[in-house]
Design an enzyme around this catalytic site. Structure first.
Site, PDB file in Angstrom:
ATOM      1  N   TYR A 240     -12.864  -7.583  11.369  1.00 20.21           N
ATOM      2  CA  TYR A 240     -14.251  -7.913  11.019  1.00 20.21           C
ATOM      3  C   TYR A 240     -14.280  -9.064  10.026  1.00 20.21           C
ATOM      4  O   TYR A 240     -15.038 -10.030  10.198  1.00 20.21           O
ATOM      5  CB  TYR A 240     -14.950  -6.688  10.433  1.00 20.21           C
ATOM      6  CG  TYR A 240     -16.343  -6.985   9.919  1.00 20.21           C
ATOM      7  CD1 TYR A 240     -17.426  -7.033  10.787  1.00 20.21           C
ATOM      8  CD2 TYR A 240     -16.572  -7.231   8.561  1.00 20.21           C
ATOM      9  CE1 TYR A 240     -18.710  -7.310  10.329  1.00 20.21           C
ATOM     10  CE2 TYR A 240     -17.848  -7.511   8.088  1.00 20.21           C
ATOM     11  CZ  TYR A 240     -18.908  -7.553   8.975  1.00 20.21           C
ATOM     12  OH  TYR A 240     -20.165  -7.831   8.507  1.00 20.21           O
ATOM     13  N   LYS A 244     -15.927 -12.869  10.512  1.00 20.99           N
ATOM     14  CA  LYS A 244     -16.949 -13.498   9.676  1.00 20.99           C
ATOM     15  C   LYS A 244     -16.445 -14.807   9.070  1.00 20.99           C
ATOM     16  O   LYS A 244     -17.240 -15.741   8.870  1.00 20.99           O
ATOM     17  CB  LYS A 244     -17.414 -12.526   8.588  1.00 20.99           C
ATOM     18  CG  LYS A 244     -18.198 -11.344   9.145  1.00 20.99           C
ATOM     19  CD  LYS A 244     -19.408 -11.813   9.969  1.00 20.99           C
ATOM     20  CE  LYS A 244     -20.252 -10.674  10.493  1.00 20.99           C
ATOM     21  NZ  LYS A 244     -21.451 -11.128  11.248  1.00 20.99           N
TER      22      LYS A 244
END
Length: 336
Positions: A240, A244
Site C-alpha cells: 500500500y 501511494k
C-alpha cells in the site's frame, strides 16, 4: 416499537436505530430514489460566471453583527466557484470520495461519482437529493471498476459527450491491505498496485484525453497518502505504501506531460482519517486509537470533512498556478 424506543435508554435507542433502522432507510431510498437517474439541478454551462452576491450581503455589510462574507460569488473569491465545471470522482459511493463529491457540489460543480459498488451507500442518496434541491446542481452515479479499462474509457467518453466538456477529476478509488512483506502473495500485491496505481493512471488518462479534445484544460487531483512519503510506525502495509509513493511520482510525471495542454495534476496526502473502516480496525487493534494521535503535531486524528477544502481548491482556479505538487494534510506527521 416506537413507544419502546421512546422509553429505552438513549444508548439502547441509538444502537437499535443504528443496527435496524439504517438498512430500512436505505431500502426505502432504493424504492423511491434511483441513483442512476438522479434528481437534477442546473446543468453545467460553459462560460457561466459566478453568481452575484445575495441581497443579504448588502444588509450584512451594514450590520456589524452579521457575517458579510459569501464565498464563491462575484465579490467573494470567485476563483473557488465551480458552477460551470463537470468533475468526476472515483471511489465516490462512500467515504472520502463521497465527502469530496459533496464539497464540489457545494462549490457548484456537476459531479459524476464512479465506483465499483452496484449500490452506493445510504448517505449517497442524501447527497444526491441535496445536490438538486439545495445546491442547484446534480450528482450522477456510474458503476465501474477502475480495472475494467475499456468500460472505464467508454463511460468517461460518454459523460464528456453528454456534457460537452470535462473539467476535473479526483481519484479517490483505492484499497488497503495490512500484510507483512514476508507474507504478501503475488496476487494480492498485483491487485493492490493495479487498483491504486494503474487504476489511477487509467482514470486520469481517459479524463485527460477528453480535456485535450475539448481544448479547455482542466485539473486532476489524486488522493495519495502520507504513507507514500514515510513508513508508518507499527502499520505493516508495504505494498500500500509503495502504491501511494507511486501515485505521488505518477502525478509529477503527468503534470510534466500534460501541462502543455493546460492540464494541472496534483496530489493530496492525508494523514490518518477516522472512517467506518478505521473504526472497525480500532476494535481489532484498540491501542492504535491512542497511539496514532501521538504521532502527529496536533495530537489528534482527522475526519473526512477536514479534506473538503483541499479538493475544491485543487480543482478550482484558486490553484491555477499549482501543478506537480503534493498537498500534505497530516497534522504534521511527516514534519517531525
Amino acid at each position: 416499537m416506537t413507544s419502546l424506543l421512546r422509553t429505552a435508554p438513549r444508548a439502547l435507542r441509538t444502537a437499535t436505530l443504528t443496527s435496524r433502522a439504517i438498512p430500512l432507510i436505505h431500502q426505502q431510498f432504493r424504492l423511491k430514489h434511483d441513483h442512476l437517474n438522479p434528481p437534477e439541478g442546473n446543468p453545467a454551462v460553459t462560460g457561466r460566471s459566478p453568481p452575484e452576491p445575495p441581497r443579504e450581503e448588502a444588509i450584512a455589510l451594514k450590520n456589524n453583527t452579521l457575517s458579510g462574507s459569501y464565498l464563491g460569488t462575484t465579490r467573494r473569491l470567485p476563483e473557488f466557484n465551480l458552477n460551470d465545471k463537470v468533475v468526476l470522482v472515483t471511489g465516490a459511493a462512500r467515504g472520502l470520495g463521497l465527502v469530496q463529491s459533496e464539497a464540489l457540489l457545494e462549490a457548484g460543480a456537476t459531479v459524476y461519482a464512479l465506483d465499483r459498488l452496484e449500490e452506493p451507500s445510504a448517505d449517497f442518496y442524501r447527497v444526491q437529493k441535496r445536490a438538486a434541491e439545495e445546491l442547484g446542481t446534480t450528482l450522477h452515479y456510474r458503476q465501474i471498476d477502475v480495472r475494467d479499462v475499456p468500460q472505464l474509457n467508454e463511460i468517461i467518453q460518454s459523460i464528456s459527450e453528454s456534457q460537452g466538456k470535462m473539467d476535473g477529476l479526483i481519484t479517490a478509488a483505492g484499497i488497503q491491505q495490512e500484510t507483512s512483506a514476508l507474507d504478501y502473495s503475488q496476487k494480492d500485491a498485483n491487485m493492490m498496485l493495479e487498483v491504486n496505481v494503474t487504476g489511477t493512471l487509467m482514470a486520469a488518462q481517459a479524463v485527460a484525453k477528453e480535456m485535450i479534445r475539448h481544448g479547455r484544460g482542466g485539473s486532476i487531483a489524486m488522493i495519495a497518502s502520507m504513507s507514500g512519503s514515510v513508513a508508518n510506525k507499527g502499520l505493516i502495509c508495504p505494498v500500500y505504501n509503495a502504491s501511494k509513493a507511486g501515485v505521488l511520482q505518477l502525478a509529477r510525471n503527468l503534470a510534466m506531460e500534460w501541462g502543455i495542454h493546460g492540464i494541472r495534476v496534483n496530489t493530496i496526502s492525508p494523514g490518518y482519517i477516522v472512517t467506518a473502516m478505521v473504526e472497525e480496525l480500532f476494535i481489532k487493534y484498540p491501542e492504535r486509537r491512542h497511539d496514532w494521535p501521538t504521532q502527529n503535531m496536533l495530537g489528534k486524528l482527522s475526519q473526512p470533512g477536514e479534506y473538503r477544502g483541499a479538493g475544491v481548491f485543487l480543482i478550482s482556479d484558486a490553484s491555477s498556478f499549482m501543478t506537480g505538487s503534493d498537498l500534505k494534510i497530516d497534522g504534521g506527521h511527516t514534519a517531525w
